[in-house]
Design an enzyme around this catalytic site. Structure first.
Site, PDB file in Angstrom:
ATOM      1  CG  ASP A   1      61.481 -16.830  58.092  1.00  0.00           C
ATOM      2  OD1 ASP A   1      61.710 -15.583  58.636  1.00  0.00           O
ATOM      3  OD2 ASP A   1      60.666 -17.267  57.757  1.00  0.00           O
ATOM      4  CB  SER A   2      59.724 -16.556  62.249  1.00  0.00           C
ATOM      5  OG  SER A   2      59.152 -16.153  60.950  1.00  0.00           O
TER       6      SER A   2
ATOM      7  CB  CYS B   1      63.859 -13.754  59.529  1.00  0.00           C
ATOM      8  SG  CYS B   1      62.591 -12.820  60.326  1.00  0.00           S
TER       9      CYS B   1
ATOM     10  CD  GLU C   1      54.670 -20.015  58.874  1.00  0.00           C
ATOM     11  OE1 GLU C   1      54.493 -21.008  59.135  1.00  0.00           O
ATOM     12  OE2 GLU C   1      55.860 -19.365  58.054  1.00  0.00           O
TER      13      GLU C   1
ATOM     14  CB  CYS D   1      57.960  -9.724  55.780  1.00  0.00           C
ATOM     15  SG  CYS D   1      57.665 -11.643  56.338  1.00  0.00           S
TER      16      CYS D   1
ATOM     17  CG  HIS E   1      56.298 -15.493  55.784  1.00  0.00           C
ATOM     18  ND1 HIS E   1      57.574 -15.637  56.800  1.00  0.00           N
ATOM     19  CD2 HIS E   1      55.914 -16.587  56.240  1.00  0.00           C
ATOM     20  CE1 HIS E   1      57.722 -16.252  57.480  1.00  0.00           C
ATOM     21  NE2 HIS E   1      56.634 -17.083  57.333  1.00  0.00           N
TER      22      HIS E   1
HETATM   23  N1  DGL Z   1      59.757 -13.895  57.261  1.00  0.00           N
HETATM   24  C1  DGL Z   1      59.820 -13.063  58.546  1.00  0.00           C
HETATM   25  C2  DGL Z   1      60.448 -11.816  58.050  1.00  0.00           C
HETATM   26  O1  DGL Z   1      60.957 -11.473  57.281  1.00  0.00           O
HETATM   27  C3  DGL Z   1      58.518 -12.993  59.336  1.00  0.00           C
HETATM   28  C4  DGL Z   1      58.419 -12.504  60.467  1.00  0.00           C
HETATM   29  C5  DGL Z   1      57.268 -13.087  61.257  1.00  0.00           C
HETATM   30  O2  DGL Z   1      57.356 -14.286  61.906  1.00  0.00           O
HETATM   31  O3  DGL Z   1      56.362 -12.465  61.756  1.00  0.00           O
HETATM   32  O4  DGL Z   1      60.008 -10.745  58.787  1.00  0.00           O
END
Ligand code: DGL
Length: 269
Positions: free
Chosen positions: A10-11, A73, A151, A185, A187
């Site tokens: 993931d990011s 992600c 984050e 997402c 997150h």
């Molecule tokens: N968890 C990522 C997603 O599902 C976040 C993406 C981001 O970093 O903007 O889209």
């Protein structure tokens, strides 16, 4: 790690929503996690950049003896779904399993989707929902401030800033009459409690969780589950400092992971 692992990327912290579920449903599996904390967020970047990052993330996991890769992600899954076709192990993104769960869950045929700006621009969830169920109405909303909130540790449902941002993005969805909302997402499940308070009575679908359950079914089908019953190990990699990630991930997963977090130079992969 002696046995082959499940690779998850993931990011940043979001993919831990898939890891948390994997730890419950497949406790004997090894997991290698990569969070691209040095380049988060992905969701407001160009398609080219998101593709480049996603390919590097998957490539890094391939160096770690993985037997399956989960793009945990929504943004990578929506913008670069083709990466699955270019790697040597089974692959899943989050869109298909999450859309299927939403179609199953809705009673009134009105489903909301929230995600990053890049994800919502692709229309990926809407397309998949309407492929499965053409009569389902889909209401989409991007929520670009949610990832930076998470984050930075703004996750409490009592936090005034969290409440304010959620209200800004979700008030129009409240009026649409949806009974089901995709947290598109990974997150977003981390702030699910606060989202739920803003949309009482709406069933939330957790993209990380649904994808972990789907990944487990792929491994079962392929007879690729860990053959022994010793507890799995987890390794975490990030592309920037380990401290903040270790703390927040530890809180979210309910265990101290600081000894298993390392930094990697993703640009060199
Ligand atoms: N968890 C990522 C997603 O599902 C976040 C993406 C981001 O970093 O903007 O889209």
């Amino acid at each position: 790690m002696a046995k082959k692992a499940i690779g998850v990327f993931d990011s940043g912290l979001g993919g831990l929503t898939a890891v948390r579920e994997l730890l419950t449903v497949l406790p004997n599996e090894n997991i290698v996690y990569f969070g691209d904390t040095g380049r988060v967020p992905y969701g407001n970047r160009s398609r080219e950049t998101i593709k480049k990052y996603s390919i590097q993330d998957a490539r890094f996991l391939l160096t770690k003896n993985v037997k399956l890769i989960i793009a945990a992600c929504g943004t990578a899954s929506s913008v670069a779904p083709e990466i699955g076709g270019n790697i040597s192990v089974p692959f899943t993104g989050v869109v298909a399993p999450t859309a299927a769960a939403a179609v199953k869950a809705t009673k009134n045929g009105k489903v909301g989707v929230i995600g990053t700006t890049a994800t919502i621009k692709t229309g990926s969830y809407k397309r998949e929902i309407q492929r499965l169920s053409p009569d389902t109405e889909v209401f989409e909303q991007d929520c670009p401030l949610f990832v930076p909130l998470v984050e930075n540790g703004f996750i409490s449902p009592d936090d005034e800033i969290v409440k304010l941002v959620i209200e800004r993005y979700l008030s129009s969805l409240r009026e649409s009459g949806i009974d089901t909302l995709i947290l598109g997402c990974t997150h977003y499940p981390i702030i699910a409690e606060a989202i739920s308070e803003a949309l009482p009575g709406v069933r939330l679908i957790d993209s990380g969780r649904e994808t972990a359950i789907y990944a487990a079914s792929i491994l079962k089908e392929q007879n690729a589950l860990a053959a022994d019953d010793t507890p799995g190990e987890c390794e975490f990699y990030v592309s920037d400092t380990t401290e903040g990630f270790s703390t927040l991930a530890g809180i979210f997963l309910g265990r101290d992971i600081s000894a298993s977090v390392s930094r990697v130079d993703i640009e060199r992969i």
